[in-house]
Write an enzyme that holds these catalytic residues in place. Structure first.
Site, PDB file in Angstrom:
ATOM      1  N   ALA A  77     -38.929   5.819  -2.723  1.00  0.00           N
ATOM      2  CA  ALA A  77     -38.953   6.461  -1.071  1.00  0.00           C
ATOM      3  C   ALA A  77     -37.671   5.859  -0.414  1.00  0.00           C
ATOM      4  CB  ALA A  77     -40.331   5.861  -0.736  1.00  0.00           C
ATOM      5  N   TYR A  80     -32.807   8.502   2.837  1.00  0.00           N
ATOM      6  CA  TYR A  80     -32.065   9.413   2.340  1.00  0.00           C
ATOM      7  C   TYR A  80     -31.244   8.966   1.144  1.00  0.00           C
ATOM      8  CZ  TYR A  80     -27.780   7.189   4.377  1.00  0.00           C
ATOM      9  OH  TYR A  80     -26.767   6.024   4.680  1.00  0.00           O
ATOM     10  N   THR A  83     -24.074  10.818  -0.791  1.00  0.00           N
ATOM     11  CA  THR A  83     -23.697  11.827  -1.569  1.00  0.00           C
ATOM     12  C   THR A  83     -22.082  11.381  -2.275  1.00  0.00           C
ATOM     13  OG1 THR A  83     -22.306  12.737   0.400  1.00  0.00           O
ATOM     14  CG2 THR A  83     -24.450  13.551  -0.064  1.00  0.00           C
ATOM     15  N   HIS A 173     -39.082   6.439   6.966  1.00  0.00           N
ATOM     16  CA  HIS A 173     -38.098   5.224   6.938  1.00  0.00           C
ATOM     17  C   HIS A 173     -38.455   4.225   5.932  1.00  0.00           C
ATOM     18  CE1 HIS A 173     -36.036   1.807   9.078  1.00  0.00           C
ATOM     19  NE2 HIS A 173     -35.182   2.701   8.989  1.00  0.00           N
ATOM     20  N   LYS A 175     -38.762   2.205   2.362  1.00  0.00           N
ATOM     21  CA  LYS A 175     -38.011   2.062   1.388  1.00  0.00           C
ATOM     22  C   LYS A 175     -38.538   1.239   0.208  1.00  0.00           C
ATOM     23  CE  LYS A 175     -35.504   2.618   5.306  1.00  0.00           C
ATOM     24  NZ  LYS A 175     -34.135   2.405   5.540  1.00  0.00           N
ATOM     25  N   ASP A 180     -42.073   2.046 -13.475  1.00  0.00           N
ATOM     26  CA  ASP A 180     -43.167   1.636 -14.315  1.00  0.00           C
ATOM     27  C   ASP A 180     -43.959   0.543 -13.624  1.00  0.00           C
ATOM     28  OD1 ASP A 180     -42.295   3.509 -16.542  1.00  0.00           O
ATOM     29  OD2 ASP A 180     -41.717   1.834 -17.568  1.00  0.00           O
TER      30      ASP A 180
END
Length: 513
Positions: A77, A80, A83, A173, A175, A180
């Site tokens: 999570a 973004y 790239t 927002h 993270k 596992d």
């Protein structure tokens, strides 16, 4: 300037609803924080399973190693996915691991679940979505990409606010990166800056299946109320699910609240049962034979000396656990206790500011100098954001001076050539102790956005173990080492000049960044 005017419908902040603290802290050591388990699940683990990381490179290398070693699940999570080449390497690692799981009999059930924010993940022609579509196309049964869209961005507002500015309304927002039974908690996103020269915080919880299960279920719950990325770059909701911006807002938020609270409450019940079972099995009256059997089979775990409490904040869904716990910690911190609080974006809520200025503990607050602010040198209106933070900092420091609290409340600015600063969290040192027994680590910045607009998660780590306390202390010292103490002369420096229009606009827009 017209872009800011588009935000006019939201400039009036909602009245915050603060729930009274659950109870005051108990007097005994680290166990004084056990009241948190009245709100969230408590996970008792051995401190040997906790590793504190210190650098972006270490974080990036660990992500790759963990992806490659995963057998059952990869759950990530983030705000973004970038790239660049480093991000592409992460995607390649995922592809290799998924490919291997197709061939191998040992891990045929590997699943990859990725949760990102819809607006930030859709920014630009090449974006998080285009980075992940090849995985969806190659492994449609094994990969899920969910894009959370805030229910507050809808109707005319959604049509009028341009790209980038639409991200001010609300974001995913959180993270969390888990592989596992190993979980990484951080404030860092999946982007090249966070892998190279953007300082953050990172903690690895190893071999912690219950914690990994909890965060898997949490990400699944948010994923279920999010848009699902399709192989052709379109998005759609799961069948029968209320739409976040086309459907009924109240109904959507109620469903989301129910899904997330089910995860929290079911985990809390599971952990309470486990705690009761462990207590009875280790009690002198329990069967010696069953204990010996456990030892023989190697099931007996060491007594926990560290406790993990997940703190969730999702005000759009009416969930305010993190806010409640943070306010209680600040309220109950005793005289001579020390709180080291850090944020990449110094924009504290009024409630947090009032508690810092009105309570008894000593505070050392670490924030970004303008040059290491993530918006420094940005184009357009965003380029003025570091100046807005300087203005907010100056106002707060002036209030500290007015109340003659400079000794008790100290501001320090992180400064490091060629780096930016994104670390957030706090370390709590009890009165008379040289080591912290509690830290908060995760995504919240202690600001208005974190409390009211975005989806946030962090953990409180409470430990009695001296070696882990030392790790946390060294982490704190390493960050504060790159800082200078703020005084009134700080704001007289030429690079601290704030233009009049920034001073006028900041009170109107401070709740959006």
């Amino acid at each position: 300037r017209s872009s800011w005017l588009l935000l006019a419908p939201l400039l009036t902040p909602p009245v915050p609803v603060i729930t009274a603290p659950p109870c005051s802290l108990c007097p005994e050591g680290a166990h004084r924080f056990q009241w948190i388990r009245n709100l969230v699940p408590e996970f008792g683990i051995s401190s040997s399973h906790v590793k504190v990381l210190s650098s972006p490179v270490e974080f990036y290398e660990l992500l790759k190693v963990q992806i490659k070693a995963a057998k059952q699940r990869v759950v990530m999570a983030s705000l973004y996915l970038g790239t660049g080449l480093l991000e592409q390497e992460l995607v390649d690692c995922l592809e290799e691991t998924l490919e291997r799981s197709l061939q191998a009999k040992s891990s045929p059930d590997l699943r990859v679940s990725i949760l990102l924010d819809y607006t930030r993940g859709s920014r630009g022609r090449k974006n998080s979505r285009t980075m992940l579509i090849p995985l969806l196309q190659r492994f449609p049964e094994k990969v899920r990409v969910s894009l959370f869209h805030t229910p507050n961005l809808r109707g005319l507002l959604r049509l009028l606010i341009p790209e980038r500015f639409n991200e001010t309304i609300g974001l995913q927002h959180i993270k969390v990166y888990l592989f596992d039974d190993n979980v990484i908690l951080s404030g860092a996103n999946l982007s090249d800056l966070y892998f190279t020269n953007r300082q953050d915080r990172y903690v690895l919880l190893q071999d912690s299946p219950e914690i990994a299960d909890f965060f898997t279920e949490l990400v699944d719950a948010i994923g279920d109320v999010s848009l699902q990325l399709q192989q052709d770059d379109t998005v759609q909701m799961m069948e029968g699910m209320e739409h976040p911006y086309q459907g009924d807002k109240v109904a959507y938020c109620e469903i989301a609240n129910r899904r997330v609270m089910e995860v929290i409450n079911s985990a809390r019940t599971r952990q309470e049962l486990l705690h009761a079972k462990t207590f009875h099995s280790s009690h002198p009256g329990s069967s010696l034979l069953s204990q010996q059997g456990s030892q023989a089979s190697g099931d007996l775990k060491p007594e926990p000396d560290t406790w993990i409490y997940p703190l969730i904040q999702m005000k759009p869904f009416g969930i305010q656990i993190d806010e409640m716990v943070t306010e209680t910690l600040l309220t109950e911190a005793e005289r001579d206790a020390r709180i080291y609080l850090t944020t990449g974006y110094f924009n504290l809520t009024q409630a947090y500011m009032d508690l810092i200025l009105g309570t008894r503990a000593e505070y050392r607050i670490l924030l970004a100098s303008p040059e290491v602010n993530g918006f420094f040198g940005a184009k357009g209106v965003a380029g003025a954001i570091p100046a807005a933070y300087v203005y907010i900092e100056h106002q707060f420091y002036s209030e500290v001076c007015y109340l003659q609290q400079q000794e008790r409340v100290q501001l320090q600015e992180y400064s490091r050539a060629g780096w930016t600063f994104h670390a957030k969290g706090l370390w709590l040192y009890l009165a008379g102790s040289d080591l912290p027994c509690l830290t908060l680590i995760g995504s919240p910045n202690f600001g208005y956005r974190s409390v009211h607009r975005d989806l946030e998660a962090q953990v409180a780590i409470v430990t009695e173990n001296k070696a882990l306390q030392q790790q946390l202390h060294q982490e704190q010292e390493q960050l504060y080492l790159c800082s200078g103490v703020v005084s009134m002369s700080t704001f007289e420096q030429p690079n601290r000049y704030v233009k009049l229009w920034v001073k006028l606009v900041t009170p109107l827009i401070k709740n959006f960044f």
